[in-house]
Design a protein around this motif. Sequence first.
Motif, PDB file in Angstrom:
ATOM      1  N   ALA A  35      -2.870   9.238  -1.831  1.00 47.64           N
ATOM      2  CA  ALA A  35      -4.231   9.599  -1.441  1.00 47.64           C
ATOM      3  C   ALA A  35      -4.551  11.065  -1.701  1.00 47.64           C
ATOM      4  O   ALA A  35      -5.703  11.410  -1.970  1.00 47.64           O
ATOM      5  CB  ALA A  35      -4.449   9.283   0.040  1.00 47.64           C
ATOM      6  N   ALA A  36      -3.563  11.945  -1.631  1.00 49.57           N
ATOM      7  CA  ALA A  36      -3.835  13.383  -1.717  1.00 49.57           C
ATOM      8  C   ALA A  36      -3.076  14.074  -2.834  1.00 49.57           C
ATOM      9  O   ALA A  36      -3.651  14.501  -3.839  1.00 49.57           O
ATOM     10  CB  ALA A  36      -3.537  14.041  -0.370  1.00 49.57           C
ATOM     11  N   LEU A  37      -1.773  14.179  -2.690  1.00 51.20           N
ATOM     12  CA  LEU A  37      -0.989  15.029  -3.583  1.00 51.20           C
ATOM     13  C   LEU A  37      -1.028  14.559  -5.032  1.00 51.20           C
ATOM     14  O   LEU A  37      -1.210  15.369  -5.955  1.00 51.20           O
ATOM     15  CB  LEU A  37       0.454  15.093  -3.080  1.00 51.20           C
ATOM     16  N   HIS A  94      -8.801   1.219  -2.682  1.00 52.05           N
ATOM     17  CA  HIS A  94      -9.861   2.230  -2.740  1.00 52.05           C
ATOM     18  C   HIS A  94      -9.320   3.559  -3.258  1.00 52.05           C
ATOM     19  O   HIS A  94     -10.068   4.340  -3.861  1.00 52.05           O
ATOM     20  CB  HIS A  94     -10.502   2.411  -1.371  1.00 52.05           C
ATOM     21  N   THR A  95      -8.050   3.831  -3.017  1.00 52.53           N
ATOM     22  CA  THR A  95      -7.424   5.011  -3.612  1.00 52.53           C
ATOM     23  C   THR A  95      -7.463   4.928  -5.127  1.00 52.53           C
ATOM     24  O   THR A  95      -7.709   5.921  -5.825  1.00 52.53           O
ATOM     25  CB  THR A  95      -5.963   5.130  -3.129  1.00 52.53           C
ATOM     26  N   VAL A  96      -7.220   3.730  -5.650  1.00 55.89           N
ATOM     27  CA  VAL A  96      -7.306   3.499  -7.099  1.00 55.89           C
ATOM     28  C   VAL A  96      -8.743   3.691  -7.572  1.00 55.89           C
ATOM     29  O   VAL A  96      -9.007   4.385  -8.565  1.00 55.89           O
ATOM     30  CB  VAL A  96      -6.810   2.080  -7.443  1.00 55.89           C
ATOM     31  N   SER A  97      -9.679   3.090  -6.862  1.00 53.09           N
ATOM     32  CA  SER A  97     -11.081   3.138  -7.285  1.00 53.09           C
ATOM     33  C   SER A  97     -11.617   4.565  -7.361  1.00 53.09           C
ATOM     34  O   SER A  97     -12.338   4.918  -8.303  1.00 53.09           O
ATOM     35  CB  SER A  97     -11.932   2.316  -6.314  1.00 53.09           C
ATOM     36  N   ASN A 124     -11.716  13.649  -1.915  1.00 55.62           N
ATOM     37  CA  ASN A 124     -10.904  12.448  -1.747  1.00 55.62           C
ATOM     38  C   ASN A 124      -9.672  12.721  -0.892  1.00 55.62           C
ATOM     39  O   ASN A 124      -9.259  11.873  -0.092  1.00 55.62           O
ATOM     40  CB  ASN A 124     -10.489  11.913  -3.117  1.00 55.62           C
ATOM     41  N   THR A 125      -9.080  13.897  -1.055  1.00 54.18           N
ATOM     42  CA  THR A 125      -7.899  14.212  -0.249  1.00 54.18           C
ATOM     43  C   THR A 125      -8.238  14.269   1.238  1.00 54.18           C
ATOM     44  O   THR A 125      -7.395  13.947   2.079  1.00 54.18           O
ATOM     45  CB  THR A 125      -7.286  15.561  -0.671  1.00 54.18           C
ATOM     46  N   ILE A 126      -9.475  14.623   1.553  1.00 47.34           N
ATOM     47  CA  ILE A 126      -9.876  14.730   2.959  1.00 47.34           C
ATOM     48  C   ILE A 126     -10.171  13.354   3.550  1.00 47.34           C
ATOM     49  O   ILE A 126      -9.534  12.925   4.519  1.00 47.34           O
ATOM     50  CB  ILE A 126     -11.110  15.647   3.102  1.00 47.34           C
TER      51      ILE A 126
END
Length: 234
Positions: A35-37, A94-97, A124-126
């Motif tokens: 999701a972030a890094l 949703h991470t993919v999208s 997105n990271t937030i």
Amino acid sequence: LLIGVFAKTGVVPLHSWIPDSAEGAPASVMALLPAALDKLVGIYLLVRLCFNVFVFEINSPLSILLMAFGSATIMIGVMGAMVQHDLKKLLSFHTVSQVGYMLLGIGTGIPVAVAGGLFHMFNNTIYKSLLFLAGGAVEFRTGKTELSELGGLGKFMPLTFTAAVIAALSISGVPPFNGFFSKWMIYQGIIDLKNVSPLWIVWLLAAMFGSALTLASFMKLIHATFLGQWSKIT
């Protein structure tokens, strides 16, 4: 190099590791890595490759390739999320999208859209980390992640419910939350392509339709988890 970036960030068709990892990994790990890094490192690398290493021109084959993969990633990711019944797997799709929006913005080569893609990477990271951590709180409280086994948790977990709603509105691009502004910058860049590319309307429709489906998907998640009929917590 591009294949490596696609695999790291989860671009279709090199995205399956993200939903697979959601099945066994703790929500805190999902919040940190996919999701972030991975998005921060992978998308930043892509921008440096496109604009500092290789020749990148608007509507060039590389530009069209990035926008095509970005649009496909948006649609396939959000449709994959729509059919999920597991909380963490839904969030992982949703991470993919969302990486599709970053790819689409960078692929236009239009400055406002490239900035929007980087802005969306940061946003997105937030909100994605917040969603995974909210999902982790639900899993910790109930021991369950199947949406059919959840429900009515809003009264027991009001802070988690509030955080999940804010993050859901953000990822869906609803104003005045942060996801709206980065997506709007990407939309502006796509529209600026109308004089040089007849495919601009395809990219724009994919981005806007993806946001609509994202909102629908999170309405399902919020209702199934926090609203609806109460499921007894064990």
